[in-house]
Write an enzyme that holds these catalytic residues in place. Structure first.
Site, PDB file in Angstrom:
ATOM      1  N   HIS A  79      11.490   6.780  -0.868  1.00  9.47           N
ATOM      2  CA  HIS A  79      11.430   6.580  -2.327  1.00  9.47           C
ATOM      3  C   HIS A  79      10.002   6.444  -2.815  1.00  9.47           C
ATOM      4  CE1 HIS A  79      11.487   2.063  -1.720  1.00  9.47           C
ATOM      5  NE2 HIS A  79      10.726   2.120  -2.807  1.00  9.47           N
ATOM      6  N   ASP A 125      16.182   6.212   3.624  1.00  9.50           N
ATOM      7  CA  ASP A 125      14.923   5.931   2.917  1.00  9.50           C
ATOM      8  C   ASP A 125      13.758   5.862   3.917  1.00  9.50           C
ATOM      9  OD1 ASP A 125      13.181   5.417   0.870  1.00  9.50           O
ATOM     10  OD2 ASP A 125      13.849   3.343   0.520  1.00  9.50           O
ATOM     11  N   GLN A 215       8.140  -5.745  -5.571  1.00 11.47           N
ATOM     12  CA  GLN A 215       7.625  -4.454  -6.026  1.00 11.47           C
ATOM     13  C   GLN A 215       6.203  -4.208  -5.504  1.00 11.47           C
ATOM     14  OE1 GLN A 215       9.726  -6.224  -8.290  1.00 11.47           O
ATOM     15  NE2 GLN A 215      11.146  -4.751  -7.412  1.00 11.47           N
ATOM     16  N   GLY A 216       6.015  -3.041  -4.923  1.00 14.53           N
ATOM     17  CA  GLY A 216       4.720  -2.682  -4.340  1.00 14.53           C
ATOM     18  C   GLY A 216       4.672  -2.869  -2.835  1.00 14.53           C
ATOM     19  N   ASP A 217       5.656  -3.593  -2.313  1.00 13.31           N
ATOM     20  CA  ASP A 217       5.756  -3.758  -0.852  1.00 13.31           C
ATOM     21  C   ASP A 217       6.524  -2.610  -0.203  1.00 13.31           C
ATOM     22  OD1 ASP A 217       4.381  -6.246  -0.631  1.00 13.31           O
ATOM     23  OD2 ASP A 217       6.185  -7.306  -1.294  1.00 13.31           O
ATOM     24  N   SER A 218       7.221  -1.831  -0.993  1.00 10.60           N
ATOM     25  CA  SER A 218       8.034  -0.749  -0.446  1.00 10.60           C
ATOM     26  C   SER A 218       7.243   0.127   0.505  1.00 10.60           C
ATOM     27  CB  SER A 218       8.572   0.136  -1.575  1.00 10.60           C
ATOM     28  OG  SER A 218       9.690  -0.457  -2.140  1.00 10.60           O
TER      29      SER A 218
HETATM   30  N1  ARG Z   1      11.514  -1.105  -4.334  1.00 13.83           N
HETATM   31  C1  ARG Z   1      10.451  -2.055  -4.174  1.00 13.83           C
HETATM   32  C2  ARG Z   1       9.121  -1.350  -4.077  1.00 13.83           C
HETATM   33  O1  ARG Z   1       9.034  -0.252  -4.528  1.00 13.83           O
HETATM   34  C3  ARG Z   1      10.694  -2.972  -3.023  1.00 13.83           C
HETATM   35  C4  ARG Z   1      11.726  -3.913  -3.408  1.00 13.83           C
HETATM   36  C5  ARG Z   1      12.052  -4.856  -2.348  1.00 13.83           C
HETATM   37  N2  ARG Z   1      12.876  -5.835  -2.989  1.00 13.83           N
HETATM   38  C6  ARG Z   1      13.314  -6.914  -2.400  1.00 13.83           C
HETATM   39  N3  ARG Z   1      13.981  -7.765  -3.095  1.00 13.83           N
HETATM   40  N4  ARG Z   1      13.090  -7.129  -1.122  1.00 13.83           N
HETATM   41  O2  ARG Z   1       8.114  -1.888  -3.705  1.00 13.83           O
END
Ligand code: ARG
Length: 263
Positions: A79, A125, A215-218
Site C-alpha cells: 500500500h 500487503d 500513520q507513517g510507520d507503514s
Molecule cells: N496505514 C498506516 C500507515 O500508512 C499504518 C497504520 C498502522 N495502524 C495501526 N493502528 N497499527 O502508516
C-alpha cells in the site's frame, strides 16, 4: 498510507460491542499496556537498527518505512507503493532523524508489488524494492515459510518507525521503537471481523491499547526474535483498546520475497 483508517470506521461501530465482549481474547494473558515514553515506545537510532530504511519521495520526505534484507533489496508494504514509480521513490538508510542529511540515499530500479494486492484489508500487503545503490548496512534476516510458530499469541514483537506518535498527530523526527505482544487469530478476528485475513495478516498490541504503530510507520518491520516477521499494514485508529495493529504475515509471502531478493 493515510486512507486505510477511513475504511475501518463502519466496521468499528459493529465490532466495538463484539470486541468489548471478547476483550479477554484480544491480547496475551499477561498483556497489560506498559506505558512507555510510533505510539508509546522510546527513541532509537539506525545504528541500533541498521536495516531500518526510510521510504521517501524524490525530495527525501519520508512517507513509509522499509526493511533492508540484502544490500539492494528492501521489503515494504504494497500500500506504500500505490501510485509510486521508480522515479518517484527514494530509499534512505543510516538516517535516524527525518530532518537529517546523513546516511545513504538510493534510487529504486524496480518496484515489485504482490500481484494480488488490492487493498491492505484484503491482504497481500507486501512489496520489494530493488535499489540502484547498495546500502552499506547490515540487512535483517526474514522468516522462512515454515516458521509459522513465531506468531504464537503473547510472543513479544518489536515495531519501529518515524510515524505519528498519536492518531492524527505529528510524525517523530527521531526513529522510535516499542514492543507489543502478538495477538491470536481469534482475538484479531473479534476486533476486525472478516477484514482480518488470517492467512495474510497477524495482529500485535495490548488489549488495553497504548502502544502501536501509526500513520507513517507503514511498510516498516515487525521483528520477532530480531527477525523480520511482519510489515506494518493497517489498524483502526492507533493504539486504541481492543484494536491491535495489523501486520503482513510474512511467512505466507517468504517464498515470493526470496524470489524477488534473488532476482
Ligand atoms: N496505514 C498506516 C500507515 O500508512 C499504518 C497504520 C498502522 N495502524 C495501526 N493502528 N497499527 O502508516
Amino acid at each position: 498510507m493515510f486512507g486505510l483508517n477511513r475504511a475501518r470506521q463502519t466496521a468499528a461501530v459493529v465490532a466495538a460491542t463484539a470486541a468489548a465482549a471478547a476483550g479477554a481474547l484480544l491480547g496475551a494473558p499477561t498483556a497489560t499496556a506498559a506505558p512507555q515514553p510510533i505510539v508509546g515506545g522510546t527513541t532509537t537510532t539506525t545504528t541500533a537498527y541498521p536495516f531500518m530504511m526510510q521510504i521517501t519521495d524524490a525530495s527525501q520526505s519520508q512517507f513509509c518505512g522499509g526493511t533492508l534484507v540484502s544490500a539492494r533489496k528492501v521489503v515494504t508494504a504494497a500500500h506504500c507503493m500505490v501510485g509510486e514509480t521508480t522515479g518517484s521513490v527514494r530509499v534512505v538508510g543510516g538516517r535516524t532523524y527525518l530532518n537529517g542529511t546523513d546516511g545513504t540515499v538510493s534510487r529504486v530500479s524496480k518496484i515489485w508489488i504482490h500481484p494480488s494486492y488490492t487493498d491492505a484489508s484484503d491482504g497481500d500487503d507486501v512489496a520489494v524494492l530493488t535499489l540502484s545503490t547498495s546500502m552499506p548496512y547490515t540487512p535483517a534476516s526474514y522468516v522462512s515459510s515454515s516458521q509459522t510458530g513465531v506468531y504464537a499469541a503473547g510472543t513479544t514483537a518489536r515495531i519501529l518507525g518515524w510515524g505519528t506518535t498519536s492518531s492524527g498527530g505529528s510524525t517523530s523526527n527521531q526513529l522510535r521503537t516499542a514492543t507489543v505482544p502478538v495477538v491470536s487469530d481469534a482475538g484479531c478476528r473479534s476486533s476486525y471481523g472478516s477484514d482480518y485475513v488470517a492467512s495474510d495478516m497477524v495482529c500485535a498490541g495490548y488489549s488495553s491499547g497504548g502502544v502501536d504503530t501509526c500513520q507513517g510507520d507503514s511498510g516498516g518491520p515487525l521483528l520477532i526474535g530480531g527477525v523480520l516477521a511482519g510489515i506494518t499494514s493497517w489498524g483502526e485508529g492507533c493504539a486504541e483498546a481492543g484494536y491491535p495493529g495489523v501486520y503482513t504475515r510474512l511467512t505466507t509471502f517468504s517464498g515470493q520475497v526470496t524470489t524477488q531478493v534473488n532476482s
